[in-house]
Design an enzyme around this catalytic site. Structure first.
Site, PDB file in Angstrom:
ATOM      1  N   ASP A 119      -4.366  -1.508   5.506  1.00 58.55           N
ATOM      2  CA  ASP A 119      -4.708  -1.248   6.625  1.00 58.55           C
ATOM      3  C   ASP A 119      -6.236  -1.086   6.808  1.00 58.55           C
ATOM      4  OD1 ASP A 119      -4.824   0.983   4.987  1.00 58.55           O
ATOM      5  OD2 ASP A 119      -3.522   2.368   5.888  1.00 58.55           O
ATOM      6  N   ASP A 169       0.925  -1.060  -0.041  1.00 56.49           N
ATOM      7  CA  ASP A 169      -0.181   0.042  -0.044  1.00 56.49           C
ATOM      8  C   ASP A 169       0.795   1.487  -0.089  1.00 56.49           C
ATOM      9  OD1 ASP A 169      -2.300   1.347   0.035  1.00 56.49           O
ATOM     10  OD2 ASP A 169      -2.348   1.323   2.319  1.00 56.49           O
ATOM     11  N   ASP A 172      -8.637  -3.860   2.179  1.00 54.42           N
ATOM     12  CA  ASP A 172      -7.599  -4.619   1.858  1.00 54.42           C
ATOM     13  C   ASP A 172      -7.575  -6.090   2.646  1.00 54.42           C
ATOM     14  OD1 ASP A 172      -6.165  -2.645   0.820  1.00 54.42           O
ATOM     15  OD2 ASP A 172      -5.707  -1.822   2.716  1.00 54.42           O
TER      16      ASP A 172
END
Length: 881
Positions: A618, A330, A622
């Protein structure tokens, strides 16, 4: 009704939306009940919560454990109760260690359920009511206000400066400004649907009215919950390797037992004696101490990872992270600091100033800036005054409040040697115009040199048509260049006026442009370079804008050009074509504006290319990808859902910690190989001793209890100590091992066989000599047992490195090992003198001169392996690289 709800509400016009409900009265009570019967409650079914019993039971689900259980049962059948007791103790200790390490609260789908257990303000039968969110149905008219959590997916029909924080779903680092206008085209990306709000997201500012379009499993988080309950994740290479290893051991034990059974039958042995030999063979071949030693090695690895900000939820993930070949990271908060920062200022006349520092503080400078420059002062004045944020130093820390962009702009005066408070105190403010989403700007009227000045801060497109035509081309070009570099561009404009009544005068001048970005973490570049040297491919997966993602990727050497970039919209066009997808992914390292399902599909696509994939995340969006990945890495600041779906949690959200975790994972796997090397070499010697003594009609050199003593106690002490070995240099300079590669490669096989044969030659040679001399069997077995312990003591030092000389590996790398060797030898010497262990192990004390003689015999293995390693290094065998 169900067919109506399946349509794309993002592109629907207002009239179509209002067919779901009555804007004036909302739904009637009877209609609510009817729809609840049809659609159910606004809840998310959860998967079965994992209990402590489940975790304990999981410790026994391993082929190697099955082999141990079989050996224990066989020992009971032939009356070897002590052997069975040893095996049972091993199983219990291993299960206890593993369960203790893995006991964590499972929060995956359970946390999703908690996210929508809240109150909702809904209009029914013409009145506004407060109900539990689970009572909502499609078509309900709901009211949203600042600070509230959205109770269901809904289409907005009225707003007032509504901003919603959707990072948990989209990965966007900035709040989303909502609209009520229909979308122009269909899209799978939730972040592009600005007229929708989603269950579980949070209203930051403003108010809104919306019509519920999806509840329960039909919501975005509901779809994620469903995928979490369906997907059980994948196994790590260590588990797969150990399962193959256990199957191999089982097969070899069966073959050897059958062979010895045939030999015993031919030699006229009775069935009971043959079974005793089979038990001895099983005890010899099975590395009973391996499950405990492996659990300890992984536990130590997890503790060392914790010191480097990596928390391991499942022990097997320790080695799994070290085995990854591809990391999908990410962007926001992992590669970047997750704090908007002004990095570039463009002033009228073409002057461009770079700004240093990062985050919500006054650290850094405006490079090459002239504090007396009136143009720069005007720019900073407007950025500070047309601002609703707050940034102040408080001791050694900084205190901030307000919108991220406002706070970032307030850092600029500090970098020029003043402060926002000083700017305000030295300015005669006449009128302030707060930010409104419909206007897309904030403004201020103030007096400067006895003249009234209008200054505004906002989106360039709001102001550009009011700027002199001859300035527009230059301004637009400067803004486009900044946007191409990944900056979010804001404009500051001004005009001299005599009237402070207008919210936005018609004739404006540019005061400057500012480029903001979420800067990368300082340590990320080095961490990514280290991963690249380690043969690990890195890609960025983000919900942010493609240009922003590409700018960050260029800076940290993940992507060099637009050829490396693909958006979620482009991905959607090819994701159903596996061949086209595989071809496209070959050079793609930056994935922007991707949907939650696309993240999961990316993981699957890379896994299909035989990559061992770790993915970070997070937000709730996800979680499915983390569960699909070989190793799911959650950020410590993320949601409970994400942490529940992950194998590993990074406390500080930092990619550099992930790189540190990879290194520790490789160290842990290396230590497991060292333990296997020690145990299997000893096991080979024990098997050969049993086989050769049977073939040549000699008495057994060691009893089953003595073999268990060697495998579990003396070797068990040493292999646990070996698990504390520090990592060898160069672990991050070699490519990841092939996930399909077994724990035994050519190097391991060759060294293990050499070590096992050396032990066999030394011990069996002495056994044959002593039997030919007519020595007492019991006394000779006691001496053979002592020599085997001494051989283990020497060989454990060989196992500290597969390539380096024992004498070049510092003892300071593992003082536990020296203590373990002394303890193992001390325990055995004690057993030779204590009456109860003398009877159990059939041992007797040895005088010092004999001990020294046996010490010399055992040292042969150290000399031989040293020579063997020297030959391998000299020949530069490819598999040593």
């Amino acid at each position: 009704m169900k067919d109506v709800l399946d349509q794309d509400w993002h592109t629907a016009d207002m009239a179509e939306v209002l067919k779901l409900s009555d804007e004036k009265t909302g739904l009637s009570s009877s209609e609510v009940q009817k729809r609840r019967d049809e659609f159910g409650t606004n809840t998310i079914p959860t998967g079965k919560k994992i209990s402590l019993f489940d975790i304990i039971w999981h410790q026994f689900k391993s082929p190697l454990i099955y082999v141990l259980i079989a050996a224990g049962i066989l020992s009971l059948v032939v009356g070897e109760y002590l052997d069975a007791g040893f095996v049972g103790l091993i199983l219990l200790v291993n299960a206890g260690l593993g369960a203790f390490q893995e006991w964590r609260a499972e929060t995956g789908a359970q946390s999703l359920q908690e996210m929508i257990k809240l109150k909702a303000r809904v209009k029914r039968d013409g009145e506004w009511l407060e109900v539990n969110a689970e009572e909502l149905v499609p078509g309900d008219l709901i009211s949203l206000e600042s600070g509230a959590q959205v109770p269901a997916d809904a289409r907005l029909i009225g707003i007032n400066n509504l901003q919603v924080e959707e990072a948990m779903l989209t990965g966007e680092s900035l709040p989303v400004q909502k609209t009520i206008e229909p979308g122009k085209e269909e899209t799978a990306n939730a972040g592009d649907k600005t007229n929708l709000v989603y269950a579980g997201t949070t209203v930051l500012t403003g108010r809104g009215t919306a019509v519920v379009i999806a509840t329960g499993l039909k919501t975005e988080i509901g779809k994620i919950a469903h995928s979490l309950t369906e997907n059980s994740g994948t196994q790590t290479p260590l588990i797969e390797r150990m399962e193959r290893f256990a199957r191999m051991v089982s097969l070899l034990v069966l073959i050897a037992a059958a062979l010895l059974g045939v030999i015993g039958w031919v030699r006229g042995m009775d069935m009971t004696e043959i079974l005793f030999i089979a038990v001895a063979m099983a005890v010899s071949a099975i590395p009973e101490g391996l499950p405990i030693a492996m659990t300890v090695a992984l536990s130590i690895g997890s503790q060392r990872m914790a010191k480097r900000n990596v928390i391991v939820r499942k022990l097997s993930a320790v080695e799994g992270l070290g085995s990854c070949t591809y990391i999908l990271s990410d962007k926001t908060g992992t590669l970047t600091v997750d704090q908007q920062t002004a990095r570039k200022i463009y002033l009228p006349g073409g002057q461009t100033l770079d700004v240093t520092g990062q985050g919500y503080n006054g650290d850094g400078d405006i490079e090459n800036a002239d504090p007396a420059d009136e143009a720069l002062q005007r720019f900073l004045r407007i950025a500070t005054l047309a601002n609703e944020g707050r940034l102040r130093r408080k001791g050694d820390d900084w205190e901030q409040q307000g919108d991220a962009v406002d706070i970032a702009l307030l850092a600029l005066p500090y970098k020029l040697g003043t402060s926002p408070d000083e700017v305000r105190q030295n300015t005669d403010i006449q009128r302030e115009i707060p930010y409104e989403s419909a206007n897309k700007y904030s403004a201020v009227y103030y007096r400067r040199n006895n003249r009234l000045v209008f200054g505004a801060k906002g989106a360039l497109e709001v102001f550009v048509d009011k700027v002199a035509e001859e300035e527009r081309a230059t301004i637009n070009q400067a803004a486009e260049e900044m946007a191409a570099e990944g900056y979010r561009v804001l404009a500051m404009v001004y005009t001299i006026t005599d009237d402070d009544k207008s919210d936005l005068p018609d004739s404006l001048h540019l005061a400057g442009l500012v480029g903001l970005i979420d800067p990368i973490r300082p340590e990320v570049k080095d961490a990514i370079n280290e991963c690249h040297r380690a043969g690990i491919k890195i890609a960025m997966v983000t919900g942010d804008h493609p240009l922003t993602a590409l700018a960050i990727a260029r800076e940290i050497h993940i992507g060099d050009s637009e050829d490396n970039l693909i958006s979620g919209a482009d991905l959607a066009k090819i994701e159903d074509d596996e061949a086209k997808l595989a071809e496209t992914l070959t050079n793609k390292t930056v994935f922007a504006r991707v949907s939650p399902e696309q993240k999961r599909l990316l993981v699957k696509a890379f896994q299909a290319r035989n990559e061992f994939v770790a993915i970070t995340g997070d937000g709730v969006n996800d979680a499915p990808a983390l569960r699909q990945a070989n190793i799911g890495v959650a950020m410590g600041s993320g949601t409970d859902v994400t942490r529940g779906a992950a194998s590993i949690v990074v406390k500080d959200d930092n990619f550099a910690s992930i790189a540190a975790g990879v290194e520790e994972g490789r160290f842990s796997y290396d230590n497991i190989r060292k333990i296997v090397y020690l145990l299997i070499a000893t096991g080979i010697a024990e098997v050969l001793l049993v086989m050769l003594s049977t073939i040549f009609g000699l008495p057994k050199p060691l009893t089953a209890v003595q073999l268990l003593w060697l495998n579990v106690v003396t070797n068990g002490i040493q292999d646990v100590a070996l698990a504390f070995e520090k990592g060898e240099p160069g672990a991050m300079l070699r490519k990841p091992r092939d996930p399909n590669e077994g724990i035994f490669d050519r190097q391991m096989i060759s060294q293990t066989m050499v070590a096992g044969l050396v032990m066999t030659i030394v011990v069996f040679g002495l056994w044959v000599m002593w039997m030919n001399e007519g020595r007492d069997e019991v006394s000779s077995r006691s001496d053979i047992l002592l020599i085997m312990v001494l051989l283990q003591n020497f060989h454990v030092f060989n196992c500290r490195s597969e390539t380096e000389s024992t004498f070049r590996v510092p003892l300071s790398n593992n003082y536990f090992l020296l203590g373990g060797v002394l303890l193992a030898q001390g325990v055995h010497i004690a057993a030779m003198h204590i009456p109860i262990t003398q009877r159990l192990l059939e041992t007797e004390p040895n005088p010092m001169n004999e001990w020294l003689l046996f010490f010399g015999y055992a040292s042969v293995i150290l000399v031989v392996i040293e020579v063997y390693k020297w030959i391998l290094r000299r020949n530069r065998t490819p598999y040593l690289a």
